[in-house]
Scaffold this motif. Structure first.
Motif, PDB file in Angstrom:
ATOM      1  N   VAL A  76       0.969  -1.284   0.255  1.00  0.00           N
ATOM      2  CA  VAL A  76       0.465   0.463   0.341  1.00  0.00           C
ATOM      3  C   VAL A  76       1.315   1.132   0.340  1.00  0.00           C
ATOM      4  O   VAL A  76       0.579   2.275  -0.667  1.00  0.00           O
ATOM      5  N   ALA A  77       2.103   1.317   0.558  1.00  0.00           N
ATOM      6  CA  ALA A  77       2.434   2.960   1.335  1.00  0.00           C
ATOM      7  C   ALA A  77       3.430   2.287  -0.478  1.00  0.00           C
ATOM      8  O   ALA A  77       3.315   4.135  -1.194  1.00  0.00           O
ATOM      9  N   GLY A 254      -5.618   4.057  -1.173  1.00  0.00           N
ATOM     10  CA  GLY A 254      -4.730   3.171   0.459  1.00  0.00           C
ATOM     11  C   GLY A 254      -5.624   2.632   1.354  1.00  0.00           C
ATOM     12  O   GLY A 254      -5.634   1.218   1.848  1.00  0.00           O
ATOM     13  N   SER A 255      -6.705   3.585   2.116  1.00  0.00           N
ATOM     14  CA  SER A 255      -7.584   2.717   3.173  1.00  0.00           C
ATOM     15  C   SER A 255      -8.338   2.070   1.940  1.00  0.00           C
ATOM     16  O   SER A 255      -9.200   1.240   3.295  1.00  0.00           O
ATOM     17  N   ALA A 256      -9.180   2.291   1.071  1.00  0.00           N
ATOM     18  CA  ALA A 256     -10.146   1.128   0.950  1.00  0.00           C
ATOM     19  C   ALA A 256      -9.413  -0.251   0.725  1.00  0.00           C
ATOM     20  O   ALA A 256      -9.739  -1.727   1.098  1.00  0.00           O
ATOM     21  N   THR A 257      -8.784  -0.584   0.391  1.00  0.00           N
ATOM     22  CA  THR A 257      -7.186  -2.018   0.643  1.00  0.00           C
ATOM     23  C   THR A 257      -7.127  -1.902   1.761  1.00  0.00           C
ATOM     24  O   THR A 257      -7.454  -3.800   1.824  1.00  0.00           O
ATOM     25  N   VAL A 258      -6.589  -0.999   2.702  1.00  0.00           N
ATOM     26  CA  VAL A 258      -6.665  -1.096   4.084  1.00  0.00           C
ATOM     27  C   VAL A 258      -7.884  -1.806   4.981  1.00  0.00           C
ATOM     28  O   VAL A 258      -7.380  -2.498   6.117  1.00  0.00           O
ATOM     29  N   VAL A 308      12.187   3.466   5.812  1.00  0.00           N
ATOM     30  CA  VAL A 308      12.995   3.067   4.687  1.00  0.00           C
ATOM     31  C   VAL A 308      12.227   3.950   3.749  1.00  0.00           C
ATOM     32  O   VAL A 308      10.679   4.557   4.095  1.00  0.00           O
ATOM     33  N   PRO A 309      12.526   5.469   2.726  1.00  0.00           N
ATOM     34  CA  PRO A 309      11.027   5.618   2.273  1.00  0.00           C
ATOM     35  C   PRO A 309      10.253   5.088   1.519  1.00  0.00           C
ATOM     36  O   PRO A 309      10.474   3.532   1.189  1.00  0.00           O
ATOM     37  N   TYR A 310       9.119   5.064   0.837  1.00  0.00           N
ATOM     38  CA  TYR A 310       8.524   3.928   0.099  1.00  0.00           C
ATOM     39  C   TYR A 310       8.869   3.501  -0.753  1.00  0.00           C
ATOM     40  O   TYR A 310       8.157   2.490  -1.414  1.00  0.00           O
ATOM     41  N   TYR A 311       9.239   3.850  -2.017  1.00  0.00           N
ATOM     42  CA  TYR A 311       9.749   3.883  -2.699  1.00  0.00           C
ATOM     43  C   TYR A 311      10.700   2.677  -2.995  1.00  0.00           C
ATOM     44  O   TYR A 311      10.787   1.881  -4.098  1.00  0.00           O
ATOM     45  N   ALA A 312      11.481   2.655  -1.712  1.00  0.00           N
ATOM     46  CA  ALA A 312      12.872   1.559  -1.488  1.00  0.00           C
ATOM     47  C   ALA A 312      11.857   0.408  -0.905  1.00  0.00           C
ATOM     48  O   ALA A 312      12.725  -0.341  -0.447  1.00  0.00           O
TER      49      ALA A 312
END
Length: 638
Positions: A76-77, A254-258, A308-312
């Motif tokens: 999600v992040a 992301g809210s709908a996913t989690v 950790v940065p979200y993209y990593a």
């Protein structure tokens, strides 16, 4: 005063079709503390009153926090929320809390086994209740199988990999067939089933131990991760893209996913009949379980995004990889152990409620009485528990049910929707008739009646309704007061009709709005037009329900001292809108699979359920006059 009696004749073809439709809306009696239904009618099917507030917390948290949190935060992040992951969990938690409020009121008002099936049968009707119960059976069976299949890979990681895992428990592919069997998953299901058969208090204690171990692992992630974040300066938040790299829309996606990470608190409601003090402990158990889960989710999200940065982030092992990037390799074993504990607890939470659903449906005659038998020593529905465990074990052994996981969400979201609708019905149009056995027909008919061929009931069978006298006294002061206010105040009958239509219009508006908002393939003009109509219906229904008074009978409907859901009608209506939106977005393939299961359920109901229902030939009398008949015979229908 007189009464009106009518009897339905299903002899003709048209009458038979009309009678079948009316079977779908017949409602059973509430297990109110005043009528003693639960103690007299089902004394031989009683479950143990053994659960207290801590047990409910163990069930709620254990059923809700699965291994998904150890994986979901990375996906999600990376794809939706970015550093705003904690806000996604917060919004999803608030959305789930709307359903939790509705469950808290109904579970404490109607503390009996069956959860959403039981509430729908009391408030909406037999047809909707059957479909919910049938959908929940699918949900818990597939949910348990999916969880069990996820345990063996994590156990193998603890042993050092698939090659080091005991051969007898490792996965094997059947030669010549594209089937991978999982003996470990089946063995775990059988172990959990045996544990659940020993007694609800013993199994809940074991679930509490496993859940506690999982929570300690999450606390380690939070505390150790926070230390590393302060040491490194929270590098994951110092990004040029800001907190919302995908915008507010990404955060909401992301809210709908989690949101599905919060599914599980409804397991607490299914245990209502086994709670010592349901009016106090059920609302607390549901509310605090959800609150604890939301806080843990948010704190883990804040820490991992800071490490950790979200993209990593690693989408498969985000938490382990985050600690490994800071030189703490051994944390992977601890986190894997936490995932195993979470899965084991979730497995218990998946299998535990289903025997109660089966038992409730069998009590009502919709399923064979085999499922309603309760073991005298353990006071557990052993037949239903063993059947549930056997089905889940077979599925877990032979099938990779991960592709069917979406079907689990259908049962949950439909149940959430119907529970919210039930709250509106309880508040504005609570059932005003009580079903009694046909054996009381002679007793009822011994009273002088006026017969009328007009059918005034919405149920099959005989209906007794109070006939209003032609002349009655009216309180002049009330009339003068209403005229002085210059407003129209509907009488009780008109108010109930207005409320009923408003609830239906609101539900239609919610569906149209949800469907149109999710149908991007529609032309813009059509899509916005349908959205407008749906929004108008919703708004009109909300305004009408807000302006009219709630029914006074709600205070005596069900057990007294129950939790009261706040902000009615706004809260249930928003809850319905959110759940319908999520249902519409589950995908066509998921709905195609679910439709097959529901079609099978319709056939079972037509050829078995409706013919063996405990409400067949029931006599419906006004609630106010039921007590005049009941004491002479001690007969009632629940």
């Amino acid at each position: 005063m007189g009464f009106m009696v009518d009897t339905q004749n299903e002899g003709g073809g048209g009458d038979h079709s009309w009678g079948f439709l009316r079977n779908l809306v017949r409602r059973k009696q509430v297990d109110s503390s005043s009528n003693g239904t639960s103690s007299q009618t089902h004394h031989h099917h009683q479950l143990a009153k053994a659960l207290t507030f801590p047990h409910l917390i163990a069930i709620g948290v254990g059923s809700t926090i699965g291994a998904g949190v150890y994986i979901l935060v990375g996906t999600v992040a990376r794809e939706h929320s970015g550093p705003a992951l904690a806000f996604s969990f917060l919004i999803a938690g608030i959305s789930a809390a709307l359903s939790a409020f509705c469950y808290a009121e109904l579970s404490s008002r109607f503390p009996s086994a069956g959860s959403a099936y039981h509430y729908s049968y009391i408030c909406i009707g037999e047809g909707v209740a059957w479909l919910i119960g049938w959908a929940l059976i699918l949900e818990y069976t597939i949910g348990g199988s999916t969880v069990a299949r996820g345990i063996s890979p994590n156990l193998a990681m603890i042993f050092g990999g698939e090659d080091c895992f005991p051969t007898i428990l490792a996965r094997h592919q059947i030669p010549g067939l594209d089937i991978v069997v999982d003996p470990c998953a089946a063995v775990l299901v059988f172990i959990v089933t045996g544990l659940l058969c020993t007694g609800v208090k013993e199994s809940t204690f074991a679930q509490g131990i496993v859940t506690t171990a999982n929570v300690f692992v999450m606390l380690f992630v939070i505390i150790a991760g926070s230390y590393l974040c302060f040491k490194t300066g929270w590098v994951g938040y110092e990004l040029p893209t800001g907190y919302f790299p995908y915008g507010v829309d990404g955060m909401l996606t992301g809210s709908a996913t989690v949101f599905f990470s919060y599914i599980g608190f409804d397991s607490v409601a299914s245990m209502a009949e086994e709670v010592k003090n349901p009016q106090r402990d059920l609302p607390l158990g549901i509310g605090l379980s959800l609150l604890l889960c939301c806080l843990l989710y948010m704190m883990v999200s804040v820490v991992i995004v800071g490490l950790v940065p979200y993209y990593a982030m690693d989408p498969d092992t985000p938490i382990s990889s985050a600690f490994a990037s800071h030189g703490i390799q051994w944390a992977a074993y601890l986190i894997t152990l936490g995932a195993v504990m979470a899965l084991c607890s979730a497995l218990m939470g998946s299998i535990l409620p289903q025997p109660r659903i089966l038992m409730a449906m069998a009590r009502d005659g919709l399923l064979p009485s085999f499922f309603s038998n309760v073991n005298q020593r353990t006071q557990v529905p052993v037949n239903g528990t063993i059947t549930t465990g056997l089905c889940a074990a077979v599925l877990a052994f032979f099938m990779d049910v991960s592709q069917l996981a979406g079907m689990v969400s259908v049962g949950t979201l439909v149940a959430f929707t119907m529970v919210a609708v039930s709250v509106l019905i309880v508040r504005y149009v609570p059932p005003d008739e009580v079903p009694l056995p046909s054996s009381l027909q002679e007793r009822i008919c011994s009273v002088p009646f006026q017969c009328d061929e007009k059918n005034s009931s919405s149920h099959v069978g005989t209906s007794i309704r109070l006939k209003q006298p032609l002349l009655c006294q009216t309180d002049a002061s009330i009339v003068e007061k209403q005229e002085a206010q210059g407003g129209w105040v509907p009488n009780k009958e008109n108010r109930r009709k207005l409320a009923g239509w408003s609830i239906m219009v609101t539900c239609i508006g919610n569906f149209l709005l949800s469907y149109a908002a999710s149908s991007f393939r529609f032309p813009g003009v059509l899509r916005y037009s349908v959205c407008g109509v749906g929004g108008l219906f919703l708004l009109v229904g909300l305004i009408v329900l807000s302006c009219i008074d709630q029914d006074d009978a709600r205070h005596s409907f069900g057990h007294s001292g129950a939790f009261i859901c706040p902000f009615v009608p706004l809260l249930p209506i928003v809850c319905i809108l959110i759940n319908m939106y999520l249902l519409v977005n589950l995908g066509a393939s998921t709905w195609a699979r679910v439709s097959v299961w529901l079609f099978i359920g319709v056939l079972v109901y037509i050829f078995y359920g409706r013919r063996n229902s405990s409400l067949v030939n029931a006599v419906y009398v006004p609630t106010a006059h039921a007590e005049e008949i009941r004491p002479t015979s001690r007969h009632s229908l629940a």
